[in-house]
Design a protein around this motif. Structure first.
Motif, PDB file in Angstrom:
ATOM      1  N   ARG A   1      47.068  44.543  61.949  1.00 51.99           N
ATOM      2  CA  ARG A   1      48.186  44.722  62.880  1.00 51.99           C
ATOM      3  C   ARG A   1      48.121  46.081  63.574  1.00 51.99           C
ATOM      4  N   GLU A   2      47.449  47.049  62.913  1.00 48.16           N
ATOM      5  CA  GLU A   2      47.338  48.419  63.402  1.00 48.16           C
ATOM      6  C   GLU A   2      48.719  49.069  63.565  1.00 48.16           C
ATOM      7  N   ASP A   3      49.509  48.961  62.480  1.00 47.64           N
ATOM      8  CA  ASP A   3      50.802  49.630  62.430  1.00 47.64           C
ATOM      9  C   ASP A   3      51.172  49.879  60.978  1.00 47.64           C
ATOM     10  N   ILE A   4      52.315  50.546  60.785  1.00 48.26           N
ATOM     11  CA  ILE A   4      52.874  50.805  59.462  1.00 48.26           C
ATOM     12  C   ILE A   4      54.237  50.118  59.418  1.00 48.26           C
ATOM     13  N   GLN A   5      54.469  49.261  58.416  1.00 49.30           N
ATOM     14  CA  GLN A   5      55.779  48.633  58.265  1.00 49.30           C
ATOM     15  C   GLN A   5      56.541  49.304  57.126  1.00 49.30           C
TER      16      GLN A   5
END
Length: 661
Positions: free
Chosen positions: A127-131
């Motif tokens: 996803r290339e993000d931080i949740q």
């Protein structure tokens, strides 16, 4: 400690490591598919996990994190779409996540970390993000997106947090480390591609250590660490310390910066079954203005956060006293005071309290009659006779075609109001299906139900107006069935062939609990002539069963006429109308249609006149006939007319009538 192997204290490619509040060390033993626990001295304590994808099973664990209650969170290399939570003994608590791109879903988890406020951060290289999540797995936000700009990522990997809740991310394919505040806002970045001091060749892991040092491990087999002073963000690219074995000495006295607030949870007083009063204090704003304060509470989470229920109150620093309402009676709660500024949210200690059980009972409910039954709906009445001394929060009708004791877990129609009579209209039902329904009402002590009522939605209109003749055929004439005997031929004619077709007919023998067949004699495009294959002894019960299909919908309806042989005439048993209700005499219907039936039929005239199939004679008794035209060796001129109950309570008639060829 440790050697290669699968025994206690041995490893096969260990990856993640975490330390709890008492110093116990947890290690993710990747290819042994387990977590091992050791004391701070390296003594083996226990292990959990085995290969698999079920709850509590592991498939190449690579990342670990521990919350303030010493619960352990695990992410895996192969099962890249979930987070599992265990207690400190390895007992499975919960999991969350699934494969996808929506909030709370994952495409390829890289690492996990938890900050001082129990916010759970999960990096996702796909996803290339931080949740961000609560410790119960509730999604609370996302940091970053795909790209090379500030706050963007290309395959984010390792994660770490500092004592102020700031987040550090190893941005693998951007050859850098990025730093964010507790709210997820970008603060700074450092590093470029290269092998020099302060440069990175694909940074893998990042960790915040003592003396404000940030350690970074890259794919060039190097460990570098950087000095940030007393949590202060540098005003440019930080100067790296190239020697990984020495602890550098800060070169300047840092300038104090803002921190999260300081909060105390003082007491919970004035507790009643549905409310309580909270006392707390914001003793410091941390050098940044307070934007919100109050209390968070939960009956399930032992360390509630903003992801749980909260009650805010006005003000900034200083003491605060306010009420929380809407509590459940007889319930154990966990509560913390909190305050938020630009640096993040701080919590006080946890206070536990119990609300007393409410006096009274659950509601008293009765179910009324079913009315307005249609093909796709019905109306059901109910009465809430008493609220049990507690306010009714919901009432209505629950229903199901599968569950004969429907509850609020099934479908329901909510009806506004509290006590008294009400009606609920159900829509969207399926044609010609039996449903079970009952009234319900809920108060703080629970949900009560009335008795179950059963109803069946109506068949299609064409099947509700079935009109056909059932008679006897002998000597090339259709005659009255007043003396239908063994060996005679039954005659059936469908007068509504434009909308329905007859697909099966048989004689049901109640004594044998099965079908008694016919010997086919003649079949036309609209009629069946079927000869009974055995005698009908006196005093026995039978049923003629007919299956019709609605051409428009394909729905099949079964009609049946129950009769018994009551007397003999000229030595033969004669038909009589059954005195038993048809609804209790339902014969068993075979699923295979009788061979030889026509696939369709066309409208034809009857006695030279066109039949109007929708005009059903509204009669139950008293039909007469011309006796002079009904002579068969002295046969008694008897015409039998009997009603049968159709789906939904509609009434149609089987007419036993004479017919001449």
């Amino acid at each position: 400690m440790g050697t290669l192997g699968s025994g206690d204290g041995q490893f096969n490619s260990p990856h993640g490591i975490a330390i709890d509040s008492t110093g116990n060390v947890y290690i993710a033993d990747r290819f042994n598919h387990r977590i091992q626990k050791f004391t701070s001295a390296g003594v083996y304590v226990s292990q959990w996990g085995n290969y698999g994808s079920g709850d509590g099973q592991l498939d190449q664990p690579i990342g670990l994190a521990i919350d303030s209650a010493d619960n352990v969170y695990v992410v895996e290399r192969s099962a890249m779409d979930r987070v599992q939570k265990f207690d400190s003994s390895g007992n499975f608590i919960l999991k969350w996540g699934s494969y996808g791109t929506a909030d709370g879903q994952f495409g390829g988890i890289s690492d996990i970390t938890i900050d001082v406020n129990d916010n759970v951060f999960v990096s996702d290289g796909s996803r290339e993000d931080i949740q961000r999540f609560s410790t119960e797995g509730v999604f609370t936000g996302v940091i970053g997106e795909s790209g090379t700009g500030d706050g963007q990522f290309q395959y984010p990997y390792g994660l770490a947090t500092d004592p102020d809740g700031r987040l550090y991310v190893a941005d693998y394919d951007n050859y850098r480390v990025q730093k964010f505040d507790a709210a997820g806002n970008f603060i700074m970045k450092w590093g470029v591609e290269g092998s020099g001091a302060g440069q990175f060749m694909w940074p893998l892991q990042v960790e915040y250590g003592p003396n404000h040092l940030v350690y970074v491990l890259d794919d060039d087999n190097r460990l570098q660490f950087f000095d940030f002073g007393d949590y202060e963000a540098p005003t440019g690219t930080p100067t790296p310390t190239p020697t990984p074995t020495a602890t550098p000495t800060p070169t300047a006295t840092p300038t104090p910066t803002a921190t999260i607030p300081t909060v105390t949870s003082d007491s919970v007083v004035g507790i009643i079954s549905s409310a309580a009063t909270v006392n707390g204090n914001v003793t410091s704003d941390g050098g940044s203005a307070i934007t919100e304060r109050g209390a968070v509470y939960s009956s399930t989470s032992t360390t509630p956060t903003l992801s749980d229920t909260k009650q805010t109150t006005s003000g900034t620093t200083g003491s605060m006293t306010f009420a929380i309402v809407g509590l459940q009676s007889g319930t154990h709660y966990y509560l913390r005071a909190y305050a938020t500024n630009a640096e993040g949210t701080a919590y006080g200690s946890v206070i536990e309290f119990d609300t007393p059980a409410s006096a009274g009972t659950s509601p008293t409910v009765t179910t009324g009659v079913v009315s307005s039954i249609g093909e796709n709906g019905a109306t059901i009445a109910g009465v809430v006779a008493s609220d049990g001394g507690n306010t009714i929060t919901q009432r209505g009708i629950v229903y199901s075609s599968a569950n004969q004791l429907p509850t609020i877990a099934n479908a329901r129609v909510i009806v506004a109001g509290t006590t008294g009579s009400f009606t609920g209209t159900i829509t969207g039902l399926t044609t010609s299906v039996t449903y079970y329904a009952r009234a319900y009402a809920t108060n703080s002590l629970g949900t009560s139900y009335g008795s179950v009522v059963q109803f069946r939605t109506l068949e299609p209109a064409a099947l509700r107006s079935v009109y056909y003749t059932f008679g006897k055929f002998k000597y090339n004439k259709y005659v009255s069935p007043s003396a239908l005997r063994a060996g005679d031929t039954a005659y059936i004619k469908n007068y509504n062939t434009s909308k329905i077709k007859l697909i099966q007919v048989f004689l049901y023998d109640y004594a044998k609990k099965g079908n008694q067949g016919f010997a086919k004699s003649k079949v036309t495009t609209t009629s069946m002539f079927l000869r009974t294959s055995s005698t009908l002894p006196t005093g026995k019960r039978y049923a003629y069963v007919m299956k019709f299909q609605d051409k428009a919908t394909g729905i099949v309806a079964t009609k049946y006429f129950v009769f018994y042989t009551t007397k003999t005439w000229q030595g033969k048993s004669v038909l009589g109308v059954s005195t038993t209700a048809v609804s209790t005499d339902t014969p068993t219907v075979t699923s295979t249609p009788t061979a030889g039936f026509p696939s369709d039929a066309v409208e034809q005239s009857v006695n030279g006149e066109t039949d109007n199939s929708q005009d059903i004679p509204a009669v139950t008794t008293g039909i007469t006939e011309d006796k002079t035209e009904n002579k068969e060796s002295g046969a008694a001129p008897l015409l039998i007319t009997a009603g049968i109950v159709l789906g939904g309570g509609a009434l149609a008639y089987i007419l036993f009538t004479k017919k001449t060829s």
